[in-house]
Each structure stands twice: as structure tokens, then as C-alpha cells.
Design a protein around this motif. Structure first.
Motif, PDB file in Angstrom:
ATOM      1  N   ILE A 131       0.889  -1.159   0.000  1.00 12.15           N
ATOM      2  CA  ILE A 131       0.000   0.000   0.000  1.00 12.15           C
ATOM      3  C   ILE A 131       0.926   1.208   0.000  1.00 12.15           C
ATOM      4  N   SER A 132       0.845   2.029  -1.055  1.00 16.15           N
ATOM      5  CA  SER A 132       1.793   3.109  -1.250  1.00 16.15           C
ATOM      6  C   SER A 132       1.108   4.463  -1.208  1.00 16.15           C
ATOM      7  N   GLY A 133       1.667   5.371  -0.406  1.00 15.62           N
ATOM      8  CA  GLY A 133       1.180   6.752  -0.394  1.00 15.62           C
ATOM      9  C   GLY A 133       1.575   7.419  -1.696  1.00 15.62           C
ATOM     10  N   PHE A 134       1.045   8.576  -1.932  1.00 18.57           N
ATOM     11  CA  PHE A 134       1.310   9.315  -3.163  1.00 18.57           C
ATOM     12  C   PHE A 134       1.475  10.763  -2.741  1.00 18.57           C
ATOM     13  N   VAL A 135       2.623  11.366  -3.044  1.00 23.98           N
ATOM     14  CA  VAL A 135       2.958  12.705  -2.557  1.00 23.98           C
ATOM     15  C   VAL A 135       1.756  13.620  -2.686  1.00 23.98           C
TER      16      VAL A 135
END
Length: 142
Positions: free
Chosen positions: A86-90
Motif C-alpha cells: 500500500i503506497s502513499g502518493f505525494v
């Protein structure tokens, strides 16, 4: 007598606000939004429910629509940190936990979350959290 009526009304309101079904919801896609997405399942979850992933959900879920805010005592059971990220996105974080309750996040990699006011960006909580078989990386504070 009035006290009991008040308590009953309060319980009904709490029940309507925070459903407690203790069931299982299944994520069926790596899309950030829409039917079967992790975001849709988190928003639909009730207190004590478990979110799991269909076997075909592998790779990365990139949160392009903001943080994935956990508001109810929810359990998220992933397929394994080497299977799903699960990856955040700037400039988003990943999992801010905003309400009290017991939470569990297992079997996931949490990556690329960005800070909430200087506090790491992967998982931010003041609540009891049990991370199990998780990997966290590249979640910088500001």
C-alpha cells in the motif's frame, strides 16, 4: 425511567453511526477507488470487521486520492508483505487512524507515506495497533 430511555436512544444513535457487523469484506482490485477497492472497503467497514484480499490482488495499491483514513476498529489482513504494497502518493500518508479502538494491520508493505506534521507518514495513530508481518519503508517525517 428517563435515564433508561436516554441510554437506549444513545445506543441506537451509536449503532447507526458505527455499524458493528464483525464480518469480512474482500478487496478485489488494486484500484485506489471504486467497487472492490481497499478504499471502498475501508469506508464500508464496521467496527470489528476484517478486510481481506482476493488472491488476484497483488503488486501495489497507490493511494492517488489521499490518505486511507481508518475511522473504525478495523482489521486489515493482507496476503503478505512480499505480495502487496500500500503506497502513499505525494503528499499523502498511508494509514492515519483517527478514532479510538483496536486496529490490526497484517501481511502488507506500507511504503511512500509522507508526514503528518513531522510524524512518520506510513501509519499514524494514538490507538492500540497490532502490526503483524508488515514491512514499512520510505515513510519520511517532514
Amino acid at each position: 425511567m428517563n435515564f433508561f430511555i436516554f441510554c437506549r436512544i444513545a445506543l441506537i444513535l451509536v449503532d447507526a453511526t458505527f455499524p458493528s457487523r464483525a464480518g469480512t469484506l474482500t478487496v478485489t482490485t488494486t484500484n485506489d477507488t471504486g467497487p472492490g477497492s481497499l478504499r471502498e472497503r475501508v469506508e464500508a467497514s464496521g467496527i470489528g470487521e476484517t478486510i481481506v484480499f482476493e488472491r488476484s490482488v497483488t503488486g501495489t495499491i497507490t493511494l492517488t486520492n489521499g490518505d486511507l483514513i481508518l475511522r473504525r476498529a478495523t482489521f486489515i489482513d493482507g496476503p503478505g508483505p512480499n505480495v502487496l504494497t500500500i503506497s502513499g502518493f505525494v503528499p499523502n500518508g498511508v494509514f492515519p487512524i483517527v478514532n479510538f479502538g483496536e486496529y490490526r494491520i497484517s501481511g502488507l508493505t506500507v511504503a511512500h507515506g509522507h508526514s503528518w506534521g513531522g510524524n512518520g507518514g506510513g501509519i499514524y495513530t494514538h490507538c492500540p495497533l497490532t502490526p503483524t508481518m508488515c514491512v514499512a519503508h520510505t515513510n519520511p517525517p517532514s
